[in-house]
Scaffold this motif. Structure first.
Motif, mmCIF file in Angstrom:
data_model
loop_
_atom_site.group_PDB
_atom_site.id
_atom_site.type_symbol
_atom_site.label_atom_id
_atom_site.label_comp_id
_atom_site.label_asym_id
_atom_site.label_seq_id
_atom_site.Cartn_x
_atom_site.Cartn_y
_atom_site.Cartn_z
ATOM 1 N N ALA A 44 0.768 -1.217 0.051
ATOM 2 C CA ALA A 44 -0.120 0.034 -0.069
ATOM 3 C C ALA A 44 0.927 1.199 -0.078
ATOM 4 O O ALA A 44 1.785 1.366 0.594
ATOM 5 C CB ALA A 44 -0.847 0.175 1.138
ATOM 6 N N VAL A 45 0.170 2.236 -0.791
ATOM 7 C CA VAL A 45 1.016 3.569 -0.857
ATOM 8 C C VAL A 45 1.251 4.116 0.623
ATOM 9 O O VAL A 45 2.516 4.585 1.071
ATOM 10 C CB VAL A 45 0.473 4.617 -1.411
ATOM 11 C CG1 VAL A 45 0.730 6.051 -1.194
ATOM 12 C CG2 VAL A 45 0.113 4.488 -2.997
ATOM 13 N N SER A 46 0.499 3.934 1.615
ATOM 14 C CA SER A 46 0.670 4.484 2.955
ATOM 15 C C SER A 46 1.986 3.543 3.733
ATOM 16 O O SER A 46 2.893 4.016 4.715
ATOM 17 C CB SER A 46 -0.442 4.251 3.870
ATOM 18 O OG SER A 46 -0.940 2.731 4.076
ATOM 19 N N VAL A 47 2.006 2.456 3.345
ATOM 20 C CA VAL A 47 3.349 1.717 3.676
ATOM 21 C C VAL A 47 4.784 2.355 2.969
ATOM 22 O O VAL A 47 5.588 2.226 3.742
ATOM 23 C CB VAL A 47 3.208 0.059 3.513
ATOM 24 C CG1 VAL A 47 4.328 -0.518 3.759
ATOM 25 C CG2 VAL A 47 1.919 -0.388 4.308
ATOM 26 N N MET A 48 4.552 2.602 1.785
ATOM 27 C CA MET A 48 5.703 2.836 1.133
ATOM 28 C C MET A 48 6.165 4.181 1.350
ATOM 29 O O MET A 48 7.328 4.599 1.248
ATOM 30 C CB MET A 48 5.247 2.885 -0.282
ATOM 31 C CG MET A 48 5.042 1.207 -1.047
ATOM 32 S SD MET A 48 6.540 0.146 -0.718
ATOM 33 C CE MET A 48 5.921 -1.115 -1.700
ATOM 34 N N GLN A 49 5.460 5.247 1.712
ATOM 35 C CA GLN A 49 5.582 6.532 1.981
ATOM 36 C C GLN A 49 6.879 6.735 2.744
ATOM 37 O O GLN A 49 7.786 7.614 2.539
ATOM 38 C CB GLN A 49 4.605 7.312 2.259
ATOM 39 C CG GLN A 49 3.602 7.796 1.183
ATOM 40 C CD GLN A 49 2.244 8.400 1.494
ATOM 41 O OE1 GLN A 49 1.660 8.211 2.401
ATOM 42 N NE2 GLN A 49 2.168 9.668 1.029
ATOM 43 N N PRO A 50 6.919 6.350 3.875
ATOM 44 C CA PRO A 50 7.911 6.430 4.980
ATOM 45 C C PRO A 50 9.349 5.748 4.233
ATOM 46 O O PRO A 50 10.326 6.338 4.665
ATOM 47 C CB PRO A 50 7.788 5.639 6.326
ATOM 48 C CG PRO A 50 6.054 5.637 6.019
ATOM 49 C CD PRO A 50 5.817 5.543 4.591
ATOM 50 N N MET A 51 9.099 4.964 3.436
ATOM 51 C CA MET A 51 10.289 4.309 2.641
ATOM 52 C C MET A 51 11.054 5.160 1.785
ATOM 53 O O MET A 51 12.004 5.079 1.511
ATOM 54 C CB MET A 51 9.958 2.802 2.076
ATOM 55 C CG MET A 51 9.654 1.594 3.200
ATOM 56 S SD MET A 51 9.291 0.142 2.346
ATOM 57 C CE MET A 51 8.700 -0.866 3.643
ATOM 58 N N LEU A 52 10.002 6.203 1.135
ATOM 59 C CA LEU A 52 10.503 6.806 0.245
ATOM 60 C C LEU A 52 11.614 8.022 0.732
ATOM 61 O O LEU A 52 12.303 8.404 -0.061
ATOM 62 C CB LEU A 52 9.187 7.712 -0.664
ATOM 63 C CG LEU A 52 8.467 6.618 -1.275
ATOM 64 C CD1 LEU A 52 7.414 7.333 -1.851
ATOM 65 C CD2 LEU A 52 9.082 5.782 -2.316
ATOM 66 N N GLY A 79 14.472 9.591 2.136
ATOM 67 C CA GLY A 79 15.950 9.280 2.257
ATOM 68 C C GLY A 79 16.471 8.347 1.039
ATOM 69 O O GLY A 79 17.527 7.817 1.051
ATOM 70 N N ASP A 80 15.328 8.432 0.121
ATOM 71 C CA ASP A 80 15.795 7.292 -1.014
ATOM 72 C C ASP A 80 15.978 5.990 -0.661
ATOM 73 O O ASP A 80 16.948 5.491 -1.338
ATOM 74 C CB ASP A 80 16.946 7.997 -1.957
ATOM 75 C CG ASP A 80 16.654 9.462 -2.702
ATOM 76 O OD1 ASP A 80 15.501 9.617 -2.777
ATOM 77 O OD2 ASP A 80 17.444 10.340 -2.365
ATOM 78 N N ARG A 81 15.490 5.557 0.420
ATOM 79 C CA ARG A 81 15.832 4.088 0.579
ATOM 80 C C ARG A 81 15.050 3.028 -0.406
ATOM 81 O O ARG A 81 15.709 1.858 -0.279
ATOM 82 C CB ARG A 81 15.211 3.774 1.993
ATOM 83 C CG ARG A 81 16.055 4.486 3.284
ATOM 84 C CD ARG A 81 15.462 4.125 4.442
ATOM 85 N NE ARG A 81 14.036 4.724 4.871
ATOM 86 C CZ ARG A 81 13.580 4.629 5.819
ATOM 87 N NH1 ARG A 81 13.728 3.943 6.951
ATOM 88 N NH2 ARG A 81 12.170 5.216 5.722
ATOM 89 N N VAL A 82 14.296 3.431 -0.968
ATOM 90 C CA VAL A 82 13.578 2.791 -2.207
ATOM 91 C C VAL A 82 13.516 3.396 -3.260
ATOM 92 O O VAL A 82 13.353 4.665 -2.976
ATOM 93 C CB VAL A 82 12.466 1.904 -1.849
ATOM 94 C CG1 VAL A 82 12.467 0.891 -0.576
ATOM 95 C CG2 VAL A 82 11.256 3.054 -1.434
ATOM 96 N N VAL A 83 13.146 2.975 -4.385
ATOM 97 C CA VAL A 83 13.076 3.765 -5.808
ATOM 98 C C VAL A 83 11.783 3.474 -6.060
ATOM 99 O O VAL A 83 11.267 2.131 -6.377
ATOM 100 C CB VAL A 83 13.908 3.341 -6.733
ATOM 101 C CG1 VAL A 83 13.708 3.968 -8.136
ATOM 102 C CG2 VAL A 83 15.565 3.426 -6.399
ATOM 103 N N PRO A 84 10.577 4.373 -6.389
ATOM 104 C CA PRO A 84 9.288 4.209 -6.772
ATOM 105 C C PRO A 84 9.289 3.852 -8.166
ATOM 106 O O PRO A 84 9.891 4.675 -9.226
ATOM 107 C CB PRO A 84 8.420 5.353 -6.332
ATOM 108 C CG PRO A 84 9.699 6.396 -6.427
ATOM 109 C CD PRO A 84 10.902 5.847 -5.899
ATOM 110 N N LEU A 85 8.587 2.959 -8.560
ATOM 111 C CA LEU A 85 8.652 2.534 -9.983
ATOM 112 C C LEU A 85 7.314 2.988 -10.366
ATOM 113 O O LEU A 85 7.134 3.244 -11.847
ATOM 114 C CB LEU A 85 8.700 0.902 -9.992
ATOM 115 C CG LEU A 85 10.116 0.532 -9.784
ATOM 116 C CD1 LEU A 85 10.150 -0.927 -9.944
ATOM 117 C CD2 LEU A 85 11.189 1.317 -10.242
#
Length: 326
Positions: free
Chosen positions: A209-217, A219-225
């Motif tokens: 879910a987007v809500s799960v991914m937002q904190p990961m974004l 600091g560039d810890r993950v790359v959104p595809l």
């Protein structure tokens, strides 16, 4: 001389402020006549629970009856479903989610229910879009690059998800299949462990879910595809939509309200109007947006069509996954 039909005559008498016959003299009580139970297939404190409690408060004020949230976690939603199946009156309803309505009956034969056959659609609430991200170590920046990357590795890359039968799992499988990727499907148990796996390179891709991914974004810890929604999301306009890269690539976790199988049309209408009125109140909209839920209130007919589509798309995918295992 022509006489008025009884029903028309009674209507005219009512307009003039009188009653007409014994039935009119003793009008039935307006439903609901006692507190309502709002069943939630999740633990206290989780996003569905917070959503349900905020909605229940608004509905109680509209219906002039308490709306009591009952958490019934366990067995992927089976316990909550059984609770609604066993109610002795119509003063109970459930927060239905896509994974329970469309996937659970396929993945858990003991569940033994069909949402549209065994319950009554009342109203649509909204949805949580899914997002696909990549580990920075892959240097992948698009779905097309993910496809090429997956086919060049000596072993299929790990495409992580939140757990079997979840919408995270459904989004991961739909993306990998529609993007023609080589992949290994793995669940790391929770977002924290999955993030660690993406950072260390133990996982290459992840859908949730987007809500799960937002904190990961941060600091560039993950790359959104890609975001797997039908339209761009506010504040994330720079992230591509999956459907723009691959036509039809959408995946959202839906929320709706369903009641017991034999609810009357009047009860459905009253409850549905209360849900929609509550969902249009700005403070409730703001609260659930914080949870990553995008409001999309709709009546029983609209929710019925959404459920049919969910059962078709996600039910078919779940059955395909079951066949692959066998």
């Amino acid at each position: 001389m022509k006489f008025l039909r009884p029903a028309l005559a009674c209507a005219l008498v009512f307009v003039m402020g009188s009653t007409c016959g014994p039935a009119a003299a003793e009008a039935p009580e307006t439903w609901p006549t006692k507190p309502l139970r709002f069943i939630v297939p999740g633990n206290p404190g989780g996003s569905p629970d917070v959503f349900a409690r905020a909605l229940a408060e608004k509905m109680a004020a509209i219906l002039k009856q308490p709306v009591i949230v009952e958490n019934r976690p366990g067995a992927g939603g089976v316990i909550a479903v059984r609770q609604l199946q066993n109610v002795s009156d119509h003063h109970a309803f459930i927060m239905m989610v896509t994974s329970v309505a469309a996937v659970l009956p396929v993945t858990n034969k003991a569940a033994n229910f069909d949402a549209l056959r065994d319950f009554t659609p009342v109203a649509n609430l909204g949805y949580t879009p899914m997002m696909v991200v990549a580990s920075p170590l892959t240097q992948v920046k698009s779905l097309a690059e993910a496809r090429e990357y997956s086919k060049k590795q000596p072993y299929p890359p790990v495409f992580a998800h939140a757990g079997p039968g979840t919408m995270s799992n459904m989004a991961q499988e739909r993306t990998a299949r529609m993007n023609d990727m080589a992949y290994s499907s793995v669940s790391f148990g929770n977002p924290g462990k999955t993030l660690a796996a993406l950072v260390t390179g133990d996982a290459q891709f992840y859908a949730d879910a987007v809500s799960v991914m937002q904190p990961m974004l941060q600091g560039d810890r993950v790359v959104p595809l890609a975001i797997l929604a039908h339209e761009k999301l506010a504040g994330m306009e720079s992230i591509p939509l999956g459907k723009d890269a691959i036509p039809g690539l959408e995946a959202v976790g839906g929320f709706g309200v369903m009641g017991p199988k034999d609810m009357t049309p009047d009860e459905v209408a009253i409850l549905g109007r209360a849900v929609i009125e509550a969902m249009q109140q700005p403070d409730l909209v703001a609260r659930i947006r914080e949870l990553g839920v995008y409001p999309e209130p709709g009546d029983a007919a609209a929710y019925t069509e959404i459920l049919k589509k969910e059962q078709d798309v996600w039910g078919k995918l779940a059955r395909s996954l079951q066949s692959d295992v066998q």
